[in-house]
Design an enzyme around this catalytic site. Structure first.
Site, PDB file in Angstrom:
ATOM      1  N   GLU A  76      -0.230  -0.226   5.768  1.00  0.00           N
ATOM      2  CA  GLU A  76       1.153   0.082   6.794  1.00  0.00           C
ATOM      3  C   GLU A  76       0.840   1.733   6.743  1.00  0.00           C
ATOM      4  O   GLU A  76       0.761   1.898   8.125  1.00  0.00           O
ATOM      5  CB  GLU A  76       2.337  -0.288   6.198  1.00  0.00           C
ATOM      6  CG  GLU A  76       3.336   0.193   7.523  1.00  0.00           C
ATOM      7  CD  GLU A  76       3.832   1.401   7.581  1.00  0.00           C
ATOM      8  OE1 GLU A  76       4.581   1.865   8.046  1.00  0.00           O
ATOM      9  OE2 GLU A  76       3.525   2.600   6.465  1.00  0.00           O
ATOM     10  N   ASP A 117       0.746  -1.478  -0.065  1.00  0.00           N
ATOM     11  CA  ASP A 117      -0.234  -0.210   0.096  1.00  0.00           C
ATOM     12  C   ASP A 117       1.059   1.371   0.107  1.00  0.00           C
ATOM     13  O   ASP A 117       2.264   1.032   0.381  1.00  0.00           O
ATOM     14  CB  ASP A 117      -1.363  -0.146   1.289  1.00  0.00           C
ATOM     15  CG  ASP A 117      -0.184  -0.024   2.405  1.00  0.00           C
ATOM     16  OD1 ASP A 117       0.605  -0.445   3.130  1.00  0.00           O
ATOM     17  OD2 ASP A 117      -0.557   1.143   3.056  1.00  0.00           O
TER      18      ASP A 117
END
Length: 451
Positions: free
Chosen positions: A156, A92
């Site tokens: 994250e 991500d």
């Protein structure tokens, strides 16, 4: 590195690495599904899963984590009785911010001036590619000498804790003798660095309300309490005159012992404008690695374009607090909320809400894995000695893994050196760093297997 077969293999794989990073960067995998389609994150997750399957990983799975995102897991068995190493990265990315401010499109990997530009190129899709390169180089030169687990996180950057909660619910899944977190970076390009401390973080929303609705500033301004002005006052109370973070009850005098960061180098790395002063006191390393740092990362209020002459009834902000090692993030959150509530002026109504949190981390640098990595870095960076540095950012998973596996050794390396400008426009990765760190990781796995 040319006389080392592993290094030669990595060098030969760099065109493939660029092509793969181009594919991976193309996914707009921001784990904020109010802003970006979930399908983009799912596409990136499937890309990582397919890459692991291609490399012979077993038990490849898309793990549905409690925050509604997916992390990718795979297991590559090594020789019988071998040690187990967990390799971490995340697929991500941060939002691109102002896409118009990018020199080239943020989700198109573009080579310019010897660097590869694109959102996630360094943080941390490049980390996924680094792990793949290291394993491919070993497979081509005698095989991978350890059991390898790979985990690629899907949220994250959001700080929503999905993988941490999943790991706590399935503690056997990520168990390893050593964990390599590929989400840090060298102190500067060409200087091999292991990050030994991370600040924790907390995110808090604060809302101030003063009126039932907006009022005409000519008719009521001067006596009607302005919620935006009240919010500005309370946010300003979070900093001293020199810009130091001042939250009631939160210590802010810790000193950093280790690699120093000169003001001139920091000004250049941070691209501070001429004549603008740095904030805070103490050394730069004290300020960014060892002390709390508050940042207002968003405010909800009327934009300048289209603004009307009104006294604002409500205003809201999102406040980020970086928490130094040795300070409990939950306690820091309570102190931040109490400070915001105590410093709101004029009896205005104030509400605070915690929306994210992660603990700080400090590594044990005396472990055998650190010597194995130092020897590996010496091969990948001839003539350089591995340095220890802190990092102001947060990787909440580190503390979760340290708690679950107290005997595991944890090392943090990666591609996010200062020139990478992670989280900013025009993020980029140095292909030379990608190549060298892939060699270092491969040599580390060899060294560690033999230790």
């Amino acid at each position: 590195m040319s006389s080392n077969p592993v290094a030669e293999t990595v060098a030969s794989l760099m065109p493939r690495a660029k092509a793969e990073l181009t594919e991976l960067v193309a996914f707009k995998s921001v784990a904020d599904f109010d802003q970006f389609p979930r399908s983009e994150s799912e596409g990136a997750a499937n890309w990582v899963a397919d890459a692991l399957r291609t490399e012979g990983f077993q038990d490849v799975a898309l793990l549905d984590t409690p925050d509604g995102t997916q992390s990718v897991y795979g297991y590559l068995p090594g020789p019988e009785g071998a040690k187990t190493v967990l390799l971490y990265a995340h697929y991500d990315v941060q939002p691109p911010l102002d896409e118009a401010a990018w020199t080239t499109p943020p989700f198109e990997l573009t080579e310019r001036d010897g660097r590869w530009y694109g959102r996630g190129a360094a943080d941390c899709k490049g980390g996924v590619i680094m792990h793949l390169l290291a394993l491919r180089a070993l497979k081509a030169n005698g095989g991978v000498p350890v059991n390898v687990k790979v985990i690629a996180e899907g949220s994250e950057e959001q700080g929503t804790g999905g993988l941490e909660r999943y790991a706590e619910q399935h503690p056997e899944l990520l168990a390893a003798d050593t964990i390599v977190i590929g989400d840090a970076g060298n102190f500067r390009v060409g200087l091999p660095t292991v990050t030994t401390t991370l600040r924790g973080m907390t995110l808090v929303h604060v809302q101030v309300d003063t009126l039932e609705g907006n009022l005409h500033s000519g008719q009521f301004g001067g006596a009607a309490p302005d919620a935006l002005a009240a919010l500005i006052r309370v946010l300003d109370s979070l900093r001293a005159e020199d810009g130091s973070t001042t939250i009631d009850g939160l210590a802010a005098e810790t000193r950093w012992e280790g690699l120093e960061y000169t003001q001139d180098r920091f000004r250049a790395d941070a691209k501070v404008l001429d004549g603008v002063e740095l904030i805070g006191d103490g050394s730069v390393a004290d300020r960014i690695w060892s002390r709390p740092a508050v940042t207002v990362i968003g405010i909800d209020c009327p934009p300048v374009v289209g603004a009307t002459p009104s006294v604002q009834a409500s205003a809201r902000a999102k406040v980020s607090l970086r928490v130094p090692p040795g300070v409990d993030a939950a306690e820091a959150t309570k102190l931040l909320q109490a400070h915001l509530e105590a410093h709101t002026p004029w009896g205005a109504q104030v509400r605070t809400e915690q929306v994210g949190q992660g603990q700080a981390f400090r590594a044990d640098t005396s472990s055998p894995a650190y010597q194995a990595m130092a020897d590996a870095m010496a091969v990948a960076y001839p003539g350089e000695t591995m340095q220890y540095a802190g990092q102001g950012g947060s990787i909440p998973l580190c503390n979760t893994l340290a708690g679950l596996y107290p005997q595991a050794e944890i090392l943090l390396i990666g591609l996010s050196e200062p020139e990478a400008q992670i989280h900013a426009v025009n993020e980029s990765v140095s292909p030379e760093e990608l190549e060298r760190l892939s060699v270092a990781e491969a040599m580390f796995l060899r060294n560690y297997a033999a230790s």
